[in-house]
Design a protein around this motif. Structure first.
Motif, PDB file in Angstrom:
ATOM      1  N   SER A 294      -2.001  -9.051  -3.475  1.00 12.35           N
ATOM      2  CA  SER A 294      -2.074  -9.157  -2.165  1.00 12.35           C
ATOM      3  C   SER A 294      -2.582 -10.323  -1.733  1.00 12.35           C
ATOM      4  CB  SER A 294      -3.375  -8.384  -1.667  1.00 12.35           C
ATOM      5  OG  SER A 294      -3.889  -8.364  -0.388  1.00 12.35           O
TER       6      SER A 294
ATOM      7  N   THR B 269       1.819  -5.827  -1.715  1.00  6.85           N
ATOM      8  CA  THR B 269       2.782  -5.016  -2.320  1.00  6.85           C
ATOM      9  C   THR B 269       2.373  -4.761  -3.865  1.00  6.85           C
ATOM     10  OG1 THR B 269       5.231  -4.605  -2.676  1.00  6.85           O
ATOM     11  CG2 THR B 269       4.386  -6.690  -3.093  1.00  6.85           C
TER      12      THR B 269
ATOM     13  N   SER C 225       5.252   1.007  -2.396  1.00 10.06           N
ATOM     14  CA  SER C 225       4.297   0.716  -1.420  1.00 10.06           C
ATOM     15  C   SER C 225       2.876   0.622  -2.238  1.00 10.06           C
ATOM     16  CB  SER C 225       4.131   1.779  -0.543  1.00 10.06           C
ATOM     17  OG  SER C 225       3.170   1.798   0.565  1.00 10.06           O
ATOM     18  N   GLU C 226       2.151  -0.439  -1.625  1.00 11.26           N
ATOM     19  CA  GLU C 226       0.465  -0.413  -2.070  1.00 11.26           C
ATOM     20  C   GLU C 226      -0.117   0.598  -1.764  1.00 11.26           C
ATOM     21  OE1 GLU C 226       1.077  -2.545   1.887  1.00 11.26           O
ATOM     22  OE2 GLU C 226       2.205  -2.493   0.188  1.00 11.26           O
ATOM     23  N   GLU C 227       0.453   1.438  -0.687  1.00  9.15           N
ATOM     24  CA  GLU C 227      -0.466   2.682  -0.416  1.00  9.15           C
ATOM     25  C   GLU C 227      -0.535   3.668  -1.445  1.00  9.15           C
ATOM     26  OE1 GLU C 227       1.322   4.047   3.253  1.00  9.15           O
ATOM     27  OE2 GLU C 227       0.839   2.266   4.469  1.00  9.15           O
ATOM     28  N   LYS C 228       0.362   3.688  -2.224  1.00 10.01           N
ATOM     29  CA  LYS C 228       0.313   4.625  -3.360  1.00 10.01           C
ATOM     30  C   LYS C 228      -0.489   4.064  -4.571  1.00 10.01           C
ATOM     31  CE  LYS C 228       5.222   6.206  -2.342  1.00 10.01           C
ATOM     32  NZ  LYS C 228       6.479   6.221  -3.114  1.00 10.01           N
TER      33      LYS C 228
ATOM     34  N   GLU D 151      -7.106   3.565  -6.007  1.00 13.79           N
ATOM     35  CA  GLU D 151      -8.340   2.752  -5.477  1.00 13.79           C
ATOM     36  C   GLU D 151      -9.061   2.105  -6.768  1.00 13.79           C
ATOM     37  OE1 GLU D 151     -10.361   0.555  -2.770  1.00 13.79           O
ATOM     38  OE2 GLU D 151      -8.861   2.213  -2.118  1.00 13.79           O
TER      39      GLU D 151
END
Length: 374
Positions: free
Chosen positions: A36, A67, A118-121, A124
């Motif tokens: 990021s 990403t 995708s960074e959404e996957k 955390e």
């Protein structure tokens, strides 16, 4: 997303991320490193779910964004590039081409294209900026890790021994590791003024990374809270889930007193062990310490192939005795024991042997003898 960076500086950060990542499946998000870029800082994250890593690296950001890319391939590309400035630019995502990145040195006609995920996957990564951190000497905590981490059990059915036990007793930090047949123990008075924290079993992976990458100078920050342990030093943050379970009552293993004692020169013992190991049965790992007044005779046998026998001088003064032990349980402590002489303390042939530096220091190792061959 577009930024430029120094190739050599980035390699060190991605190498640590690579150590954290445990899967090599290019289709898994856990094989990827998260990137990021914003405010001329690149944030790097990696995790295997149990252990996580985060670092911040100064870069020149032209376009902010984030990403994830396959970590092993990124490391391979960086290693292959020449020294100097490198550009990392995101492309695609407009419906005409797959989302990916271009990596190229600024002054060479070289270009790599990589697919991204995708960074959404991306899972955390545990962070705890508000945790009750305390500081300890980096050099001293590294010494304590080095004396214990190799003794951790690899038997996953005894998961409560799969980590290093941390506990605070007054101003003392005690660290203990055992696999049920040997134990590494270290204790240092380095917690003066530190608030109490719960005893914890810490995963050896994160300790190994701290041992490898933390500099000897200065302090390291630690926090144990909410079934997690956190380490911070330099620009790095590490988090790891604690191992749940009841650690064995290690104090019962430590002999209150031992009636026999001898010391040997460390360099002579290391050399003798190296030679005798050539004829150790690799499966059993059995060697014999044969003590006689003034000498230690070390022997090994490798089934039908033969045997090895070597004598070194010692200051033993008792009756002749012979103890069978696992070669590895002596060799591994020897690699981290300091000083010129090594002491062995024991009572009987089948009772615990204590191995420590001479003079005594803040650590020692307990070895349980093996049955002798018929």
């Amino acid at each position: 997303m577009k930024f430029t960076f120094d190739r050599d500086a980035m390699i060190g950060e991605i190498a640590i991320a690579q150590e954290i990542i445990s899967t090599k499946n290019s289709g898994s998000i856990l094989s990827n490193v998260f990137l990021s870029a914003s405010n001329n800082v690149l944030t790097i994250k990696a995790t295997d779910v149990k252990v996580s890593f985060q670092a911040s690296v100064p870069v020149q950001v032209q376009e902010e964004g984030s990403t994830t890319v396959y970590c092993d391939k990124l490391m391979g590309i960086l290693s292959a590039l020449p020294e100097g400035e490198v550009e990392f630019a995101q492309q695609g995502g407009d419906g005409t081409q797959a989302l990916g990145v271009i990596i190229r040195p600024m002054d060479k006609k070289i270009k790599f294209e990589m697919r991204t995920m995708s960074e959404e996957k991306f899972p955390e990564v545990a962070v705890s900026e508000d945790a009750p951190y305390f500081e300890v000497s980096a050099k001293e905590i590294k010494e304590m890790i080095a004396q214990t981490v190799f003794a951790v059990s690899s038997d996953e059915t005894r998961y409560f021994m799969n980590g290093v036990y941390f506990e605070k007793k007054g101003d003392l930090l005690n660290m203990v590791a055992t696999d049920g047949r040997r134990m590494g123990f270290s204790s240092k008075e380095i917690l003066a003024g530190v608030a109490d924290f719960p005893a914890a079993i810490i995963h050896p992976k994160v300790l190994g990374i701290v041992l490898k990458h933390c500099p000897d100078e200065g302090n390291i920050q630690m926090a144990i809270v909410d079934k997690m342990v956190f380490f911070k030093f330099a620009s790095y943050s590490f988090g790891a889930a604690l191992i749940d379970g009841q650690f064995p009552a290690y104090e019962r293993v430590i002999p209150a007193s031992q009636s026999h004692h001898f010391t040997v020169a460390k360099d002579e013992l290391v050399a003798a062990m190296r030679r005798v190991a050539l004829m150790v049965d690799k499966k059993a790992g059995r060697i014999y310490f044969n003590m006689e007044p003034g000498l230690l005779r070390i022997t090994s046998r490798q089934s039908e192939l033969g045997s090895a026998d070597e004598e070194i001088s010692s200051d033993y003064e008792g009756e002749p005795m012979s103890i069978a032990m696992n070669y590895r349980y002596i060799d591994e402590p020897l690699r981290v024991l300091s000083g010129d002489r090594i002491a062995f303390e024991f009572t009987e042939e089948m009772k615990a042997v204590t191995m420590r530096p001479e003079p005594a220091s803040h650590y020692f190792h307990i070895i349980m003898p093996m049955q002798k061959e018929a």
